[in-house]
Design a protein around this motif. Structure first.
Motif, PDB file in Angstrom:
ATOM      1  N   ILE A  33       0.853  -1.196   0.000  1.00 40.36           N
ATOM      2  CA  ILE A  33       0.000   0.000   0.000  1.00 40.36           C
ATOM      3  C   ILE A  33       0.881   1.236   0.000  1.00 40.36           C
ATOM      4  O   ILE A  33       0.778   2.087  -0.871  1.00 40.36           O
ATOM      5  N   CYS A  34       1.816   1.304   0.957  1.00 42.58           N
ATOM      6  CA  CYS A  34       2.658   2.497   1.069  1.00 42.58           C
ATOM      7  C   CYS A  34       4.045   2.310   0.467  1.00 42.58           C
ATOM      8  O   CYS A  34       4.832   3.256   0.440  1.00 42.58           O
ATOM      9  N   GLY A  35       4.386   1.098   0.029  1.00 39.73           N
ATOM     10  CA  GLY A  35       5.657   0.908  -0.645  1.00 39.73           C
ATOM     11  C   GLY A  35       6.846   0.679   0.256  1.00 39.73           C
ATOM     12  O   GLY A  35       7.990   0.856  -0.165  1.00 39.73           O
ATOM     13  N   TYR A  36       6.600   0.243   1.491  1.00 41.68           N
ATOM     14  CA  TYR A  36       7.695  -0.024   2.425  1.00 41.68           C
ATOM     15  C   TYR A  36       7.288  -1.241   3.255  1.00 41.68           C
ATOM     16  O   TYR A  36       6.335  -1.181   4.025  1.00 41.68           O
ATOM     17  N   GLU A  37       7.995  -2.333   3.096  1.00 40.03           N
ATOM     18  CA  GLU A  37       7.554  -3.609   3.663  1.00 40.03           C
ATOM     19  C   GLU A  37       7.463  -3.597   5.180  1.00 40.03           C
ATOM     20  O   GLU A  37       6.733  -4.403   5.765  1.00 40.03           O
ATOM     21  N   PHE A  38       8.168  -2.692   5.834  1.00 45.90           N
ATOM     22  CA  PHE A  38       8.136  -2.629   7.288  1.00 45.90           C
ATOM     23  C   PHE A  38       6.942  -1.810   7.794  1.00 45.90           C
ATOM     24  O   PHE A  38       6.567  -1.923   8.953  1.00 45.90           O
ATOM     25  N   PHE A  39       6.342  -0.972   6.922  1.00 41.35           N
ATOM     26  CA  PHE A  39       5.269  -0.088   7.374  1.00 41.35           C
ATOM     27  C   PHE A  39       3.878  -0.679   7.218  1.00 41.35           C
ATOM     28  O   PHE A  39       3.048  -0.553   8.123  1.00 41.35           O
ATOM     29  N   ASP A  40       3.591  -1.291   6.079  1.00 40.69           N
ATOM     30  CA  ASP A  40       2.215  -1.751   5.843  1.00 40.69           C
ATOM     31  C   ASP A  40       1.706  -2.705   6.927  1.00 40.69           C
ATOM     32  O   ASP A  40       0.577  -2.533   7.403  1.00 40.69           O
ATOM     33  N   PRO A  41       2.483  -3.698   7.348  1.00 40.43           N
ATOM     34  CA  PRO A  41       1.967  -4.582   8.400  1.00 40.43           C
ATOM     35  C   PRO A  41       1.736  -3.872   9.725  1.00 40.43           C
ATOM     36  O   PRO A  41       0.972  -4.341  10.562  1.00 40.43           O
ATOM     37  N   ARG A  42       2.400  -2.719   9.920  1.00 39.21           N
ATOM     38  CA  ARG A  42       2.246  -1.966  11.166  1.00 39.21           C
ATOM     39  C   ARG A  42       1.126  -0.936  11.092  1.00 39.21           C
ATOM     40  O   ARG A  42       0.589  -0.528  12.137  1.00 39.21           O
ATOM     41  N   THR A  43       0.801  -0.487   9.869  1.00 41.49           N
ATOM     42  CA  THR A  43      -0.081   0.678   9.754  1.00 41.49           C
ATOM     43  C   THR A  43      -1.371   0.414   8.996  1.00 41.49           C
ATOM     44  O   THR A  43      -2.424   0.918   9.391  1.00 41.49           O
ATOM     45  N   THR A  44      -1.329  -0.318   7.888  1.00 43.54           N
ATOM     46  CA  THR A  44      -2.501  -0.413   7.020  1.00 43.54           C
ATOM     47  C   THR A  44      -3.135  -1.795   6.980  1.00 43.54           C
ATOM     48  O   THR A  44      -4.355  -1.920   6.902  1.00 43.54           O
TER      49      THR A  44
END
Length: 821
Positions: free
Chosen positions: A150-161
């Motif tokens: 979704i946001c293009g950063y593998e560490f962020f999507d599982p934490r945020t979206t």
């Protein structure tokens, strides 16, 4: 090898089949946070408790205005959804963050609408959530796990979206599975039937993207960072949305047992990193890791037969350790990349209480209730607030898992224990608590250092609190991610010179090999606690005295270091720290530098006669060892001015002009030293504007070794410009310094403390002039005199026996004792 691989796969399949045999063949939704069976109890909670009503009201305030707009113009909200990235390594953390925030805002709106549907059963909320969900399904379903993002950063999507996406689906599952369920299609401008097969494809892509089974396998038992913990909710929530029973349980097996290199096994890689103390081994503000307790709770709810809460009691009990690490102003101590203002303790307690209530863990329930009651009372009550923190999509759990906490609870937890040991960080805390005005008159400090994830390289660093401030701070973490990469952080705050420690021969440094972060040069050996009174979380034998000694076998810099910190109280409003730092190179001892930072506006250096020492400019600290991070980091010292070398006793006063607070620092006579005062970069998270003012610094240079002639300092934080401590002298054993005589004046009372701090537990000190004999490591003789009356107290922190004049004292079986005569 091939046959072994086939056998292993067969065993895994058999295990999954057996696992399914004790499971229902399909999950009933909702399931992630709550079940339909819990709804009535939650509605009763809302009816009876204002804090629960408040969460529901906030959900309405956040959702209802958007819902009203959506009902008349479905495109209005959907148009706020930004573009999707093309793959999960497209963006850096800085670029992904604002994109994730925009997506999270819409997905959080959908999940909160789903929660309101669960609570109210009003289909308008489910329809609103479904319309948003449908948009995301259309984009994600055609992808593959490798291209899903979704946001293009593998560490962020599982934490945020990914989390709110799964929660939305879970809460409205029964609504969208109705035969006539529709969603608004933005592209066509009409309503179309909800396609659950497409939703399942999107969920499969999300799960696949988090687990990354297409990557390398997990290596059980290895040391990892917190990343797979932070991404765990995105994986677990999504797995629980998979319809196919076999596939869901297979994926859960990967998540829990097998793991991957990207999403490590929760059971076999993540949880084993919790040591005996039950805390995640990083810097303090990284250690809360409430997602661990959250995950254990969810797994226990969905798979109760696994009985996971029974196996990890040490983690639940470890949740309570953090409150012992607060200063008198309730801010946290700081070691490594840590922020003292971050606080996730209430989440830990609420999640633990939820487990304790369901599993009938009486002790955990009482501890959780007591800790929450103390936290609520400190803040004037429990007032949960929902906000837009993209990394905390769990705030509504305050409602779903929250439990009423009685106003009065039998028993209590004394979080003001004098000694706290954090083993992985090599840290020992020393505290002296007073009942009245503890925020002003209480003492609390830490000493220690080690290598761990998000560590700094500090040797045995020290942090001191006094008079309402963290006066002598450790470096900590900057406010933004971008600031972590600038030279100021990497070449100063992260190194020796940015902390309160001792630098050996001007070359103290860390190693790059083995460091948790490449290019950081922060690997160091672990400092260990070798003595303390009281022991970890035990009660003291005296309300006036305690101590802890930390030892570092520094194989990087080939030196031995030992630091003792003691809190010594002289009245309800006066107390001081005793700090003894021993250090010696195992090669050549050229010189040692004692580094100390104090917030404030002015540093005044005087001799024992009260005369201000003259200063000249020096460039002694404009050097480094030539490594990539410019160790030891003291090139950031500014306006460096040095005294002439002196053997006289020295008193240094650091003044905080904002509200006239002071730190009085004393160094005894006897060893020739040069004192340099300087300014350093501002202290992070400092109070009352000092976060933007240069920090005061004192560096004490001593030629040769500092083991037999250690640095001995006394620090007295005060609300007064004149200290109660009057003088300090060294206690000598031949040419060896073994302690100090500290004289204090408190109104009409003169207090003389003879502090003995030796480097061996069986050392013998004989002072014929004082008629003082002591066998052991640490002891204090106190003589109080007023109006012709004299009282003597003997304290053995670690030792066998002590004799002073005509008084004697022998220790108990734990080598400690206290008595007043």
């Amino acid at each position: 090898m091939f046959k072994k691989s086939i056998i292993l796969k067969i065993l895994i399949i058999v295990q999954i089949v057996l696992f399914q045999s004790v499971q229902a063949q399909s999950l009933k939704h909702p399931v992630i946070w709550v079940t339909e069976d819990e709804r009535e109890a939650i509605l009763d909670k809302i009816e009876n408790y204002d804090w629960a009503k408040s969460v529901v009201n906030q959900l309405h305030e956040r959702v209802d205005p958007a819902l009203k707009i959506h009902e008349t113009n479905p495109n209005a909200i959907l148009n706020t959804i930004p573009d999707f990235a093309k793959h999960d390594r497209e963006n850096s953390e800085q670029k992904a963050s604002p994109l994730a925030a925009k997506h999270n805002k819409v997905l959080a709106l959908a999940s909160e609408a789903g929660m309101l549907y669960y609570l109210t059963q009003q289909e308008k909320y489910a329809q609103f959530a479904a319309d948003i969900l449908g948009y995301y399904v259309d984009v994600i379903a055609p992808k593959t796990p490798q291209t899903t993002t979704i946001c293009g950063y593998e560490f962020f999507d599982p934490r945020t979206t990914y989390g709110p996406f799964a929660l939305t689906y879970d809460f409205i599952y029964n609504y969208v599975k109705q035969p006539n369920a529709t969603v608004y299609n933005k592209e066509k401008g009409v309503r179309i039937p909800f396609n659950n097969a497409k939703a399942q494809k999107a969920i499969a892509n999300i799960v696949g993207n988090v687990l990354q089974e297409y990557g390398k396998p997990d290596k059980h038992g290895k040391t990892i960072s917190n990343h797979p913990i932070l991404t765990a909710s995105g994986a677990l929530f999504s797995i629980l949305c998979v319809d196919d029973d076999f596939e869901r349980n297979r994926l859960f097996h990967v998540f829990w047992e097998e793991g991957t290199a990207h999403q490590n096994s929760f059971k076999n890689t993540i949880l084993p990193m919790f040591g005996e103390q039950g805390i995640w081994p990083e810097s303090l503000s990284y250690s809360f890791m409430s997602i661990i307790t959250l995950t254990l709770n969810i797994v226990d709810r969905v798979y109760p037969e696994m009985n996971v809460t029974k196996d990890y009691q040490h983690i639940f009990n470890g949740n309570f350790l953090f409150d012992y690490l607060r200063y008198p102003n309730r801010k946290f101590v700081r070691y490594g990349d840590s922020k003292r203002n971050n606080d996730s303790t209430e989440d830990l307690y609420r999640y633990t209480l939820s487990i304790a209530e369901r599993r009938d863990y009486t002790d955990l329930k009482q501890k959780s209730q007591i800790a929450l009651r103390q936290a609520y009372d400190t803040k004037g009550g429990y007032q949960p607030e929902l906000d837009d923190n993209i990394f905390n999509n769990f705030q509504p759990l305050d409602l779903f898992w929250g439990q009423p906490v009685p106003e009065k609870i039998e028993g209590g937890i004394n979080f003001n224990k004098p000694t706290v040991i954090i083993k992985h960080a090599g840290v020992a805390l020393q505290r002296n608590f007073v009942e009245k005005d503890n925020e002003i008159y209480g003492l609390c400090g830490i000493i220690g250092g080690a290598h761990y994830v998000h560590s700094h390289v500090t040797g045995i660093a020290m942090e001191l609190y006094g008079a309402g401030y963290v006066m002598g701070p450790n470096a900590g973490l900057p406010a933004t991610v971008a600031e972590r990469k600038i030279p100021l952080h990497e070449n100063y705050f992260r190194l020796y010179a940015g902390n309160n420690t001792v630098v050996v021969n001007g070359t103290s440094h860390g190693l790059d090999e083995g460091s948790w972060k490449g290019g950081a040069y922060v690997w160091q050996n672990t400092t260990v606690n070798i003595a303390s009174e009281p022991k970890h979380l035990e009660d003291p034998i005296s309300e006036n005295f305690s101590f802890a000694t930390q030892f570092l076998k520094d194989e990087v810099n080939n030196c031995d270091q030992e630091r003792t910190l003691s809190t010594i109280r002289t009245s309800d409003k006066t107390a001081y720290y005793f700090d003894m730092f021993r250090s010696k190179s195992l090669d050549e001892n050229k010189f040692h530098d004692y580094i100390y930072h104090n917030i404030g506006d002015e540093t005044i250096i005087k001799n024992e006669k009260g005369q201000v020492l003259s200063l000249t400019e020096t460039n002694s600290y404009k050097t480094d060892i030539g490594d990539l991070v410019q160790s030891p980091g003291w090139r950031y010292f500014e306006n460096t001015q040095v005294t002439k070398p002196t053997k006289e006793a020295v008193k240094v006063t650091f003044k905080i002009a904002y509200n006239d607070k002071y730190m009085h620092m004393f160094v005894p006579k006897g060893v020739e030293r040069a004192y340099t005062k300087a300014l350093t970069p501002p202290t992070r998270e400092a109070e009352n504007g000092y976060v933007t003012k240069k920090t005061q610094l004192l560096a004490i240079r001593q030629n040769g070794e500092a083991w037999d002639t250690p640095f001995v300092t006394v620090f007295e934080p005060s609300t007064k410009s004149e200290s109660s401590v009057q003088s300090i002298e060294p206690l000598m054993d031949g040419a060896k310094i073994v302690g100090a005589k500290v004289v204090s004046k408190v109104e009409a009372l003169t207090i003389t403390d003879y502090i003995i701090s030796q480097d061996k537990s069986n050392a013998v000190y004989i002072n014929k002039a004082l008629k003082l004999n002591f066998e052991g490591r640490f002891a204090i003789v106190r003589v109080e005199e007023s109006k012709g009356k004299k009282t003597t107290s003997l304290y053995i922190g670690e030792g066998k026996k002590i004799n002073f004049e005509d008084h004697s004292l022998e220790s108990d079986s734990q080598n400690k004792a206290f008595k007043s005569f």
